[in-house]
Write a protein that holds these residues in place. Structure first.
Motif, PDB file in Angstrom:
ATOM      1  N   GLN A  38       0.853  -1.189   0.000  1.00 19.79           N
ATOM      2  CA  GLN A  38       0.000   0.000   0.000  1.00 19.79           C
ATOM      3  C   GLN A  38       0.887   1.238   0.000  1.00 19.79           C
ATOM      4  OE1 GLN A  38      -2.378   0.729   3.534  1.00 19.79           O
ATOM      5  NE2 GLN A  38      -3.965   1.746   2.331  1.00 19.79           N
ATOM      6  N   ASN A  41      -1.678   6.917   0.703  1.00 17.73           N
ATOM      7  CA  ASN A  41      -2.978   7.418   0.214  1.00 17.73           C
ATOM      8  C   ASN A  41      -3.524   6.619  -0.974  1.00 17.73           C
ATOM      9  OD1 ASN A  41      -3.039   9.623   2.103  1.00 17.73           O
ATOM     10  ND2 ASN A  41      -1.488  10.605   0.839  1.00 17.73           N
ATOM     11  N   GLN A  42      -3.162   5.368  -1.053  1.00 17.29           N
ATOM     12  CA  GLN A  42      -3.688   4.513  -2.112  1.00 17.29           C
ATOM     13  C   GLN A  42      -4.264   3.232  -1.529  1.00 17.29           C
ATOM     14  OE1 GLN A  42      -1.134   3.815  -5.481  1.00 17.29           O
ATOM     15  NE2 GLN A  42      -0.196   5.847  -5.333  1.00 17.29           N
ATOM     16  N   GLY A  43      -4.966   2.481  -2.378  1.00 23.48           N
ATOM     17  CA  GLY A  43      -5.449   1.167  -1.976  1.00 23.48           C
ATOM     18  C   GLY A  43      -4.331   0.142  -2.037  1.00 23.48           C
ATOM     19  N   LEU A  44      -4.671  -1.107  -1.752  1.00 22.44           N
ATOM     20  CA  LEU A  44      -3.679  -2.181  -1.736  1.00 22.44           C
ATOM     21  C   LEU A  44      -3.502  -2.767  -3.130  1.00 22.44           C
ATOM     22  CD1 LEU A  44      -4.646  -1.987   1.289  1.00 22.44           C
ATOM     23  CD2 LEU A  44      -4.033  -4.401   1.458  1.00 22.44           C
ATOM     24  N   GLU A  88       3.650   0.599   2.937  1.00 26.60           N
ATOM     25  CA  GLU A  88       3.248  -0.356   3.960  1.00 26.60           C
ATOM     26  C   GLU A  88       2.953  -1.688   3.278  1.00 26.60           C
ATOM     27  OE1 GLU A  88       0.297   1.051   6.693  1.00 26.60           O
ATOM     28  OE2 GLU A  88       0.915  -0.444   8.186  1.00 26.60           O
TER      29      GLU A  88
END
Lengths: 114, 112
Positions: A38, A41-44, A88
């Motif tokens: 991730q 500020n984004q999705g996975l 992350e």
């Protein structure tokens, strides 16, 4: 109940150094294993997955992971990291049945320093 | 293809208010999921759906309801918001199971 434990909440590393992000799972049945990344500020996004076959799995962006059944581990590795790998990382597990659910670990923040 | 989209991107609610989060996918996926992400806890599954007209509870369903009236949409409702529901909400979809999920960009919800 099965669970996923990511042993490090933060991993700082210098650029071009190798890195290993650790993941252990608990399950008495066959499992499918995943690593997601991730970015801020984004999705996975899916990095790689182990469903069956070879225990060494290669993913995108130069990452690989090794499934170790005896140690119930699925550690993620990269031989040389870049600043752009700062993100992350989440390990996840699914039981070997069609339950439709993933169980995620707590996440590991990889901080790549110049 | 837009992939998975989520509406709204950010919302502030007062305790007791209600709202609906919309997830839409244009990949003709059967499975759709709602997760919440909280610091140090990873992603936790709230509800999921294995096809149009079906829904099922995940790990943390209390305080939420969902509906899948159309295959491409999966709605998450909060009937009476509580501060404990302050979180980032992610929607995901997949074709035939959770092995390859595509995630939306997330909705940040703050409940005061």
């Amino acid at each position: 109940a099965q669970s996923v434990t990511q042993l490090d909440s933060q991993v700082p590393v210098f650029e071009e150094a190798p890195v290993e992000l650790r993941c252990n799972y608990s399950s008495s049945v066959s499992v499918y294993l995943f690593w997601y990344v991730q970015y801020p500020n984004q999705g996975l996004q899916l990095l790689l997955k182990y469903l069956s076959g070879s225990t060494l799995v290669k993913g995108i962006n130069g990452f690989e992971a090794e499934f170790n059944k005896s140690q119930t581990s699925f550690h993620l590795r990269k031989p040389s990291v870049h600043i752009s790998d700062t993100a992350e990382y989440f390990c996840a597990v699914k039981k070997g049945s069609n339950t439709g659910k993933l169980i995620f670990g707590q996440g590991t923040t990889l901080q790549v320093k110049p | 293809n837009a992939g998975v989209t989520q509406t709204p991107k950010f919302r502030v609610l007062k305790t007791g208010q209600s709202m609906t989060l919309l997830c839409a996918q244009d990949m003709n996926h059967e499975y759709m999921y709602w997760y919440r992400q909280d610091p140090g806890m990873g992603l936790r599954l709230i509800h999921y759906s294995v096809g149009e007209g079906t829904t099922a509870k995940g790990e943390v369903p209390d305080g939420y309801n969902v509906s899948r009236l159309k295959k491409q949409n999966f709605l998450l409702g909060l009937e009476s918001a509580a501060p404990s529901q302050t979180s980032v909400y992610f929607c995901a979809s997949s074709y035939s199971g959770p092995e390859t999920q595509y995630f939306g960009p997330g909705t940040r919800l703050l409940v005061l």
